[in-house]
Motif scaffolding. Structure first.
Motif, PDB file in Angstrom:
ATOM      1  N   ALA A 228       7.641 -28.608  25.506  1.00  0.00           N
ATOM      2  CA  ALA A 228       6.873 -28.986  26.696  1.00  0.00           C
ATOM      3  C   ALA A 228       7.591 -30.077  27.480  1.00  0.00           C
ATOM      4  CB  ALA A 228       5.475 -29.458  26.283  1.00  0.00           C
ATOM      5  N   GLU A 229       8.109 -31.065  26.756  1.00  0.00           N
ATOM      6  CA  GLU A 229       8.821 -32.152  27.424  1.00  0.00           C
ATOM      7  C   GLU A 229      10.054 -31.626  28.159  1.00  0.00           C
ATOM      8  OE1 GLU A 229      10.986 -36.424  26.309  1.00  0.00           O
ATOM      9  OE2 GLU A 229       9.875 -35.303  24.786  1.00  0.00           O
ATOM     10  N   GLY A 230      10.720 -30.631  27.545  1.00  0.00           N
ATOM     11  CA  GLY A 230      11.898 -30.055  28.180  1.00  0.00           C
ATOM     12  C   GLY A 230      11.582 -29.344  29.479  1.00  0.00           C
ATOM     13  N   GLU A 231      10.351 -28.930  29.626  1.00  0.00           N
ATOM     14  CA  GLU A 231       9.913 -28.268  30.864  1.00  0.00           C
ATOM     15  C   GLU A 231       9.167 -29.220  31.779  1.00  0.00           C
ATOM     16  OE1 GLU A 231       7.746 -24.775  29.812  1.00  0.00           O
ATOM     17  OE2 GLU A 231       9.442 -23.852  28.738  1.00  0.00           O
ATOM     18  N   GLY A 232       9.202 -30.518  31.417  1.00  0.00           N
ATOM     19  CA  GLY A 232       8.550 -31.507  32.255  1.00  0.00           C
ATOM     20  C   GLY A 232       7.035 -31.434  32.222  1.00  0.00           C
ATOM     21  N   VAL A 233       6.495 -30.973  31.097  1.00  0.00           N
ATOM     22  CA  VAL A 233       5.044 -30.783  30.976  1.00  0.00           C
ATOM     23  C   VAL A 233       4.504 -31.702  29.882  1.00  0.00           C
ATOM     24  CG1 VAL A 233       3.206 -29.142  30.436  1.00  0.00           C
ATOM     25  CG2 VAL A 233       5.216 -28.378  31.697  1.00  0.00           C
ATOM     26  N   SER A 234       3.340 -32.282  30.123  1.00  0.00           N
ATOM     27  CA  SER A 234       2.645 -33.061  29.104  1.00  0.00           C
ATOM     28  C   SER A 234       1.771 -32.117  28.289  1.00  0.00           C
ATOM     29  CB  SER A 234       1.776 -34.145  29.747  1.00  0.00           C
ATOM     30  OG  SER A 234       0.910 -34.719  28.778  1.00  0.00           O
ATOM     31  N   LEU A 235       2.017 -32.072  26.994  1.00  0.00           N
ATOM     32  CA  LEU A 235       1.253 -31.159  26.145  1.00  0.00           C
ATOM     33  C   LEU A 235      -0.243 -31.439  26.226  1.00  0.00           C
ATOM     34  CD1 LEU A 235       2.021 -28.866  24.143  1.00  0.00           C
ATOM     35  CD2 LEU A 235       1.807 -30.549  22.310  1.00  0.00           C
ATOM     36  N   ALA A 236      -0.594 -32.718  26.303  1.00  0.00           N
ATOM     37  CA  ALA A 236      -2.013 -33.087  26.332  1.00  0.00           C
ATOM     38  C   ALA A 236      -2.720 -32.606  27.590  1.00  0.00           C
ATOM     39  CB  ALA A 236      -2.149 -34.603  26.207  1.00  0.00           C
ATOM     40  N   SER A 237      -1.951 -32.315  28.645  1.00  0.00           N
ATOM     41  CA  SER A 237      -2.573 -31.889  29.904  1.00  0.00           C
ATOM     42  C   SER A 237      -2.856 -30.394  29.941  1.00  0.00           C
ATOM     43  CB  SER A 237      -1.653 -32.256  31.084  1.00  0.00           C
ATOM     44  OG  SER A 237      -0.468 -31.461  31.052  1.00  0.00           O
ATOM     45  N   LEU A 238      -2.401 -29.667  28.925  1.00  0.00           N
ATOM     46  CA  LEU A 238      -2.505 -28.208  28.944  1.00  0.00           C
ATOM     47  C   LEU A 238      -3.775 -27.720  28.258  1.00  0.00           C
ATOM     48  CD1 LEU A 238       1.185 -27.294  27.985  1.00  0.00           C
ATOM     49  CD2 LEU A 238       0.163 -27.294  30.270  1.00  0.00           C
ATOM     50  N   PRO A 239      -4.327 -26.605  28.694  1.00  0.00           N
ATOM     51  CA  PRO A 239      -5.441 -25.991  27.976  1.00  0.00           C
ATOM     52  C   PRO A 239      -4.937 -25.392  26.661  1.00  0.00           C
ATOM     53  CG  PRO A 239      -4.729 -24.568  29.753  1.00  0.00           C
ATOM     54  CD  PRO A 239      -3.968 -25.844  29.912  1.00  0.00           C
ATOM     55  N   LEU A 240      -5.866 -25.044  25.783  1.00  0.00           N
ATOM     56  CA  LEU A 240      -5.496 -24.595  24.453  1.00  0.00           C
ATOM     57  C   LEU A 240      -4.618 -23.352  24.475  1.00  0.00           C
ATOM     58  CD1 LEU A 240      -5.679 -24.920  21.416  1.00  0.00           C
ATOM     59  CD2 LEU A 240      -7.845 -23.646  21.455  1.00  0.00           C
ATOM     60  N   ASP A 241      -4.907 -22.391  25.373  1.00  0.00           N
ATOM     61  CA  ASP A 241      -4.113 -21.166  25.372  1.00  0.00           C
ATOM     62  C   ASP A 241      -2.654 -21.455  25.740  1.00  0.00           C
ATOM     63  OD1 ASP A 241      -4.734 -21.819  27.978  1.00  0.00           O
ATOM     64  OD2 ASP A 241      -5.104 -19.764  28.629  1.00  0.00           O
ATOM     65  N   ALA A 242      -2.428 -22.413  26.635  1.00  0.00           N
ATOM     66  CA  ALA A 242      -1.058 -22.783  27.005  1.00  0.00           C
ATOM     67  C   ALA A 242      -0.374 -23.521  25.865  1.00  0.00           C
ATOM     68  CB  ALA A 242      -1.070 -23.640  28.267  1.00  0.00           C
ATOM     69  N   GLN A 243      -1.131 -24.365  25.155  1.00  0.00           N
ATOM     70  CA  GLN A 243      -0.574 -25.044  23.986  1.00  0.00           C
ATOM     71  C   GLN A 243      -0.214 -24.023  22.906  1.00  0.00           C
ATOM     72  OE1 GLN A 243      -3.457 -27.995  22.791  1.00  0.00           O
ATOM     73  NE2 GLN A 243      -2.708 -29.493  24.257  1.00  0.00           N
ATOM     74  N   ASP A 244      -1.076 -23.015  22.748  1.00  0.00           N
ATOM     75  CA  ASP A 244      -0.798 -21.960  21.765  1.00  0.00           C
ATOM     76  C   ASP A 244       0.499 -21.227  22.092  1.00  0.00           C
ATOM     77  OD1 ASP A 244      -2.801 -22.226  19.899  1.00  0.00           O
ATOM     78  OD2 ASP A 244      -4.196 -20.882  20.918  1.00  0.00           O
ATOM     79  N   ALA A 245       0.788 -21.065  23.376  1.00  0.00           N
ATOM     80  CA  ALA A 245       2.026 -20.397  23.772  1.00  0.00           C
ATOM     81  C   ALA A 245       3.230 -21.201  23.292  1.00  0.00           C
ATOM     82  CB  ALA A 245       2.056 -20.215  25.291  1.00  0.00           C
ATOM     83  N   TYR A 246       3.164 -22.517  23.421  1.00  0.00           N
ATOM     84  CA  TYR A 246       4.251 -23.359  22.922  1.00  0.00           C
ATOM     85  C   TYR A 246       4.334 -23.288  21.405  1.00  0.00           C
ATOM     86  CZ  TYR A 246       5.355 -25.544  27.397  1.00  0.00           C
ATOM     87  OH  TYR A 246       5.775 -25.779  28.673  1.00  0.00           O
ATOM     88  N   TRP A 247       3.159 -23.249  20.757  1.00  0.00           N
ATOM     89  CA  TRP A 247       3.130 -23.134  19.296  1.00  0.00           C
ATOM     90  C   TRP A 247       3.847 -21.851  18.853  1.00  0.00           C
ATOM     91  CZ3 TRP A 247       1.767 -25.883  15.012  1.00  0.00           C
ATOM     92  CH2 TRP A 247       1.599 -25.167  13.817  1.00  0.00           C
ATOM     93  N   ASN A 248       3.536 -20.746  19.531  1.00  0.00           N
ATOM     94  CA  ASN A 248       4.157 -19.473  19.166  1.00  0.00           C
ATOM     95  C   ASN A 248       5.666 -19.503  19.389  1.00  0.00           C
ATOM     96  OD1 ASN A 248       1.733 -18.313  18.338  1.00  0.00           O
ATOM     97  ND2 ASN A 248       1.235 -17.612  20.409  1.00  0.00           N
ATOM     98  N   LYS A 249       6.092 -20.205  20.453  1.00  0.00           N
ATOM     99  CA  LYS A 249       7.528 -20.346  20.680  1.00  0.00           C
ATOM    100  C   LYS A 249       8.195 -21.144  19.559  1.00  0.00           C
ATOM    101  CE  LYS A 249       7.410 -20.185  25.762  1.00  0.00           C
ATOM    102  NZ  LYS A 249       7.648 -20.973  27.005  1.00  0.00           N
TER     103      LYS A 249
END
Length: 277
Positions: A249-270
């Motif tokens: 998330a940081e590499g994409e300039g995104v704050s993980l805490a700002s994301l909804p669960l489904d978007a966080q799950d996408a990072y988890w799967n990656k």
């Protein structure tokens, strides 16, 4: 008082260091005010750090962690010596005597067939020692310390009960019981959701979660898997993947805490996919 240390320092050096630290006249204020009760959590923590170093196959770290654990033994022995109860040398004498007494196949003329037979003999030695000490608890569950981590105590209770035949015949019925306990936990969650102020419902939920964890420990025992080791692996896996999520998330300039669960799950799967060979 100056205490010289070197790479070949003896146990006497460590005992002298602890005595100096505990000296009310010029010792360390923190060390001086400690008691058995306040030090006990550190003793448990150091034992876990030894296990962690072993799990990571870090022999250099293991050396350091064993030293920290030894310090705990020295600390408790010093406090006991100050009270006139016993000292470090008494601790060494007791464990030395116990090891010789419980290994007659090594230090005397007894014979054991294999490691399994030795385990049976060891438990019998412990039972006789309890009897000789006048312990009145004759239960098959006698001798299990209440200060153990509860998951470890659960396994020991199950193991002791199994020795008198009170055990599932294999893993299949234990897994069936697991599903049964999950259903009961789900039902109590529904009850709590229906009335969050119902204290009895919350007690039942805690009770059912305890049953569920007890069955999980039983599954591990049947699988001959150490519960602590398995949970450590799960914790390490979760931490590794979560940190990888944060990095992605940081590499994409995104704050993980700002994301909804489904978007966080996408990072988890990656992060999970990246671990696959």
């Amino acid at each position: 008082m100056s205490i010289a240390t070197d790479d070949k320092a003896s146990i006497d050096t460590l005992l002298a260091i602890m005595a100096r630290l505990r000296d009310p006249d010029g010792g360390c204020p923190w060390d001086v005010e400690q008691t058995f009760a306040t030090i006990a959590p550190y003793t448990i923590e150091e034992a876990y750090e030894v296990a962690d170093a072993i799990d990571r196959k870090d022999l250099h770290g293991l050396r350091d962690e064993l030293g920290d654990l030894l310090l705990q033994v020295v600390f408790h022995a010093r406090m006991a010596e100050e009270q006139g109860a016993f000292d470090f040398h008494d601790v060494v004498a007791v464990i030395s005597d116990k090891m010789v007494r419980r290994h007659p196949h090594v230090f005397a003329d007894a014979r054991v067939g294999d490691a399994a037979a030795q385990t049976v003999a060891w438990e019998e030695h412990k039972r006789r020692e309890r009897d000789a000490a006048g312990h009145e608890d004759t239960s098959a569950l006698a001798g299990i310390a209440r200060g153990l981590p509860e998951w470890q105590r659960a396994v020991k209770l199950q193991h002791k009960a199994a020795k008198v035949g009170f055990d599932w015949p294999g893993p299949a019925p234990v897994i069936e019981k697991l599903h049964e306990e999950i259903d009961e936990v789900r039902a109590e969650f529904d009850a709590v959701a229906a009335d969050p102020a119902d204290a009895a419902a919350r007690d039942r939920l805690e009770d059912e979660i305890g049953d569920l964890l007890f069955v999980c420990a039983n599954i591990a025992r049947h699988a001959k898997v150490d519960v602590g080791s398995a949970l450590r692996r799960a914790n390490n896996k979760f931490e590794r993947r979560f940190r990888a999520m944060e990095g992605l998330a940081e590499g994409e300039g995104v704050s993980l805490a700002s994301l909804p669960l489904d978007a966080q799950d996408a990072y988890w799967n990656k992060a999970k996919a990246a671990e696959k060979p």
